[in-house]
Design a protein around this motif. Structure first.
Motif, PDB file in Angstrom:
ATOM      1  N   VAL A  50       0.960  -1.168   0.073  1.00 58.46           N
ATOM      2  CA  VAL A  50       0.094   0.037  -0.035  1.00 58.46           C
ATOM      3  C   VAL A  50       0.829   1.214   0.023  1.00 58.46           C
ATOM      4  O   VAL A  50       1.890   1.305   0.658  1.00 58.46           O
ATOM      5  N   LEU A  51       0.617   2.161  -0.956  1.00 60.35           N
ATOM      6  CA  LEU A  51       1.426   3.388  -0.846  1.00 60.35           C
ATOM      7  C   LEU A  51       0.700   4.432  -0.011  1.00 60.35           C
ATOM      8  O   LEU A  51      -0.426   4.674   0.292  1.00 60.35           O
ATOM      9  N   PRO A  52       1.821   5.033   0.986  1.00 62.34           N
ATOM     10  CA  PRO A  52       0.987   6.042   1.869  1.00 62.34           C
ATOM     11  C   PRO A  52       0.562   7.289   1.052  1.00 62.34           C
ATOM     12  O   PRO A  52       1.115   7.434   0.096  1.00 62.34           O
ATOM     13  N   THR A  53      -0.234   7.816   1.743  1.00 63.10           N
ATOM     14  CA  THR A  53      -0.987   9.296   1.084  1.00 63.10           C
ATOM     15  C   THR A  53       0.267  10.360   1.263  1.00 63.10           C
ATOM     16  O   THR A  53       0.427  11.075   0.285  1.00 63.10           O
TER      17      THR A  53
ATOM     18  N   VAL B 156      15.403  -4.055  -1.801  1.00 60.34           N
ATOM     19  CA  VAL B 156      15.303  -4.559   0.055  1.00 60.34           C
ATOM     20  C   VAL B 156      14.171  -5.854  -0.102  1.00 60.34           C
ATOM     21  O   VAL B 156      14.278  -6.477   0.817  1.00 60.34           O
ATOM     22  N   LEU B 157      13.209  -6.072  -1.081  1.00 63.68           N
ATOM     23  CA  LEU B 157      12.307  -7.052  -0.679  1.00 63.68           C
ATOM     24  C   LEU B 157      12.926  -8.445  -0.640  1.00 63.68           C
ATOM     25  O   LEU B 157      12.434  -9.404   0.167  1.00 63.68           O
ATOM     26  N   HIS B 158      14.177  -8.710  -1.359  1.00 61.89           N
ATOM     27  CA  HIS B 158      14.672  -9.855  -1.101  1.00 61.89           C
ATOM     28  C   HIS B 158      15.116 -10.174   0.380  1.00 61.89           C
ATOM     29  O   HIS B 158      15.802 -11.407   0.669  1.00 61.89           O
TER      30      HIS B 158
ATOM     31  N   SER C 227      11.335   3.773   5.642  1.00 59.94           N
ATOM     32  CA  SER C 227      12.655   3.145   4.975  1.00 59.94           C
ATOM     33  C   SER C 227      12.798   1.847   5.780  1.00 59.94           C
ATOM     34  O   SER C 227      12.368   1.588   6.894  1.00 59.94           O
ATOM     35  N   VAL C 228      13.194   0.755   4.883  1.00 57.66           N
ATOM     36  CA  VAL C 228      13.324  -0.503   5.323  1.00 57.66           C
ATOM     37  C   VAL C 228      14.818  -0.844   5.231  1.00 57.66           C
ATOM     38  O   VAL C 228      15.275  -0.806   4.000  1.00 57.66           O
TER      39      VAL C 228
ATOM     40  N   ILE D 261       9.107   3.475  -0.711  1.00 58.84           N
ATOM     41  CA  ILE D 261       8.149   4.100  -1.655  1.00 58.84           C
ATOM     42  C   ILE D 261       8.844   3.914  -2.979  1.00 58.84           C
ATOM     43  O   ILE D 261       8.333   3.717  -4.140  1.00 58.84           O
ATOM     44  N   ARG D 262      10.258   4.442  -3.056  1.00 60.42           N
ATOM     45  CA  ARG D 262      10.920   4.611  -4.501  1.00 60.42           C
ATOM     46  C   ARG D 262      11.625   3.381  -4.750  1.00 60.42           C
ATOM     47  O   ARG D 262      11.858   2.920  -5.966  1.00 60.42           O
TER      48      ARG D 262
END
Lengths: 266, 274
Positions: A59-62, A80-82, A67-68, A74-75
């Motif tokens: 979900v994209l924040p309004t 980082v998903l892996h 940061s993860v 967001i960008r």
């Protein structure tokens, strides 16, 4: 707050999510240190699921920033998903594939080397050896949870997001899952964000707790500090005090809708 | 550390596309009725239109000539139809299994997901249409491969159009949920009258001909009739169809990505039911 801080596993800064007239998450900021296990508490519609979904990039924040592991979700979420993963008993694994087939597909999606060895190791650790050739749709709730956990641990994630990981499990299986999570965290040094309604579980697993209500953070601290502050014997009593506005907390203002569960699941 | 290699690079990307194809292959082979269904409807259609073509052949004049193109139209239409269904069904499998959330938080990229859906569409078309085209030779003496190299061009145009429509439909399902599932089965049928599958473009009212000529498959069916009825290969039709295809594919991709973004804004990826 430094949004790209490498010291924190997760940094949320002024996170705000609005679905039409409903504010699901209302200007929330927090940091989760690397290696910590943090509980995300709140009643139905508190904004937990939306917060976790924003951390995962579903979900994209309004507005606001996330940061993860030092990456802007967001960008640059693909960077980082892996390194992260997610488990929830409410999100099924494909039913018609066998356990081994599902783990093979996800292992390849995560680009894991020596995949069959990894699956064998996880099957041993999570007591799945007998189930590997069985379709996921034919497993009991407890077995499905173990398979979901295997999928979530497949890539040895640095950040593990858990949404009520022991819901609908019998006490013995739930305890087994908690022990496994404790071991994983200790051995891997992983960061865990745990959304749960099971207060004893949160007290046992979490270093600190974030309490949400109507989309806002109303308190955060270690379980012991929260018990002291609220003068309660258990975290469940703290939760009830917050939920029923018995804790002398300021009521969250500017929130135009609380019932986001129907739309967002919690 | 296990060493996940989920980031960029063509090899990693190909690995993820391969993983998705493997997933759909597991699904396909887990159910023999699904495999059978891939061949069943094209076979039924081929026989029905094949007998009609045999009947028309017994007539005289233009009717007999036009009848000669019927089976060709049926087989080419099936490529378009099965191509779109093959693309969209693989996508719907994720919606039905409520697996989209798992996929979207994995390192799989939208482009890789789309590439896997395209490959599966191709595989489903080959499984469904190739045996039927061979049966058409055996039972009705109609050899679609007699179209020669033009058939390759026709095939490419029809497949790419099917993907463009599939992208739009899947984007809408992603955004609107399974309530929009019927679009998968219905939208493609708009092509049946408008792309002039069974009759020449000139049959349509003048104003509707402009609509037909804006659709890439129209050039395939016109081109096929030019070969089978007039004995003429029309490269101009082929090139126009291919050029239009590029526009349609670009629109399909843009629509899918925009609808995916919209789904992330509206939280639709969390609720994959109706």
């Amino acid at each position: 707050m430094d949004i790209s801080s490498a010291a924190a596993a997760v940094t949320a800064q002024d996170l705000y999510k609005r679905y039409r007239k409903v504010v699901a998450v209302d200007h929330v900021s927090f940091q989760i240190p690397r290696g910590a296990t943090v509980g995300l508490l709140g009643g139905n519609g508190a904004g937990k699921t939306t917060t976790i979904a924003m951390i995962m990039g579903l979900v994209l924040p309004t507005s606001g920033a996330i940061s993860v592991l030092g990456e802007d979700m967001i960008r640059h979420r693909q960077r980082v998903l892996h390194r992260m993963n997610f488990e929830s008993p409410y999100v099924n694994m494909p039913m018609r594939l066998t356990v081994r087939q599902n783990l093979t597909v996800y292992g390849r999606l995560y680009g894991l080397p020596e995949l069959s060895g990894r699956i064998a190791a996880l099957a041993g650790a999570l007591d799945l050896r007998e189930l590997l050739e069985r379709p996921c749709g034919r497993l009991s709730a407890g077995q499905k949870t173990r398979v979901s956990l295997a999928k979530a641990l497949l890539n040895d994630p640095e950040l593990l997001l858990l949404d009520e990981p022991t819901a609908s499990l019998d006490p013995d299986t739930a305890d087994w899952v908690r022990r496994h999570l404790e071991n994983f965290r200790r051995e891997r040094g992983a960061t865990i964000l745990l959304a749960s309604h099971n207060m004893p579980e949160v007290e046992r697993l979490c270093d600190s707790v974030i309490i949400m209500k109507r989309g806002r953070i109303v308190d955060e601290d270690s379980p012991a500090a929260l018990l002291r502050r609220y003068g309660r014997a258990t975290l469940e009593d703290v939760f009830l005090a917050v939920a029923r506005d018995e804790a002398g907390l300021p009521a969250p203002g500017g929130v135009s809708g609380a019932g986001t569960d129907a739309e967002m699941g919690g | 550390m296990i060493g996940a290699t989920g980031r960029g690079g063509p090899a990693a990307s190909a690995g993820r596309i391969g993983a998705m194809i493997l997933r759909y292959w597991y699904l396909l082979r887990s159910s023999w009725p699904r495999l059978l269904e891939l061949v069943y409807w094209p076979t039924v259609q081929m026989f029905m239109w094949g007998f009609l073509q045999s009947y028309l052949h017994q007539q005289e004049g233009m009717l007999a000539l036009a009848g000669g193109a019927l089976l060709g139209a049926v087989l080419l239409w099936d490529i378009l139809f099965r191509g779109q269904i093959g693309f969209s069904i693989s996508f719907l499998e994720e919606m039905w299994a409520q697996n989209l959330g798992h996929l979207m938080i994995s390192p799989l990229r939208a482009g890789e997901f789309i590439a896997a859906l395209m490959v599966m569409s191709l595989i489903r078309v080959i499984i469904g249409v190739v045996p039927v085209s061979v049966m058409a030779v055996y039972f009705f003496g109609f050899n679609i491969y007699g179209l020669g190299l033009a058939l390759v061009g026709f095939f490419v145009i029809l497949m790419v159009t099917s993907w463009a429509i599939g992208l739009l439909v899947c984007g809408l399902v992603l955004r609107q949920g399974l309530g929009a599932e019927s679009l998968v089965w219905s939208l493609i049928f708009l092509m049946l009258p408008l792309a002039c599958v069974y009759y020449p473009v000139t049959t349509l009212p003048h104003w509707l001909q402009y609509v037909a000529l804006a659709l890439p498959p129209t050039y395939v069916f016109e081109g096929m009739r030019a070969i089978l009825i007039d004995g003429v290969f029309r490269p101009d039709l082929l090139m126009t169809g291919l050029a239009l295809n590029l526009i349609y594919l670009a629109i399909g991709l843009a629509a899918f990505l925009a609808l995916l973004r919209s789904a992330r804004i509206h939280g639709s990826l969390l609720v994959s039911g109706e």
